[in-house]
Enzyme design. Sequence first.
Site, PDB file in Angstrom:
ATOM      1  N   SER A  52       0.803  -1.223   0.000  1.00  0.00           N
ATOM      2  CA  SER A  52       0.000   0.000   0.000  1.00  0.00           C
ATOM      3  C   SER A  52       0.834   1.271   0.000  1.00  0.00           C
ATOM      4  O   SER A  52       0.327   2.348  -0.324  1.00  0.00           O
ATOM      5  CB  SER A  52      -0.949   0.015   1.202  1.00  0.00           C
ATOM      6  OG  SER A  52      -0.224   0.172   2.408  1.00  0.00           O
ATOM      7  N   LYS A 103       0.453   4.319   6.780  1.00  0.00           N
ATOM      8  CA  LYS A 103      -0.009   5.188   5.683  1.00  0.00           C
ATOM      9  C   LYS A 103       0.688   6.542   5.842  1.00  0.00           C
ATOM     10  O   LYS A 103       1.435   6.777   6.771  1.00  0.00           O
ATOM     11  CB  LYS A 103      -1.535   5.402   5.722  1.00  0.00           C
ATOM     12  CG  LYS A 103      -2.366   4.134   5.814  1.00  0.00           C
ATOM     13  CD  LYS A 103      -2.297   3.275   4.573  1.00  0.00           C
ATOM     14  CE  LYS A 103      -3.093   1.981   4.758  1.00  0.00           C
ATOM     15  NZ  LYS A 103      -2.789   0.989   3.718  1.00  0.00           N
TER      16      LYS A 103
END
Length: 202
Positions: A52, A103
């Site tokens: 990700s 993230k």
Amino acid sequence: MASGPAITQPPSGPQGGATGLLQQAGRLLLWVLLALLLRWAVVEPRWIPSGSMLPTLQLQDRILVEKLTPRIGSGVRTGRIVVFHPPARLQEAGYDPRTALIKRVVAVAGDQVEVRDGKLWRNGSPAEPDWAREPMAYALEPFVVPAGEVLVLGDNRNASLDSHLWGPLPEADLIGTAIWRYWPLARFGPVGFSSPHPAEGA
């Protein structure tokens, strides 16, 4: 020649050796406790389990995460890479609350954000710098990030389970910020600072 009394040597037996061993064990225990304290409160190693954050972070990269920033409440800046516990919506979907996700913070409390035309917009302008791997294949209606929360997206935006699906992240769920990649050695160095590093994915 008269013989005098025999000269006796002071005992050098097990007592002295046992004391030395106890001292060494005490020092070792102290270092272990210090290392555990540092890992719990200051910095800890993590590894990257998914794609990700490509291309910035590769699968199986090893990074160091500093944990003081969330604890002292100094705020996390836009652009920093953060590690956090799954928020409530993910836990309700079955995520283990003990796991950690990673993230990038793309907006903080008070920022107005939206996604349109494949780009992230922040406070009325295209977000610059932006770390997106490619144009975003989704839209996000304009909204203001609430107090005490941040918006987090993966750099690999179209393959990331992030805030565009489950909403802003409460700062209370933050574990820390990624500061250094220590493995592999070919990419040894700082991560997640204020500007993109195109070479990191090389």
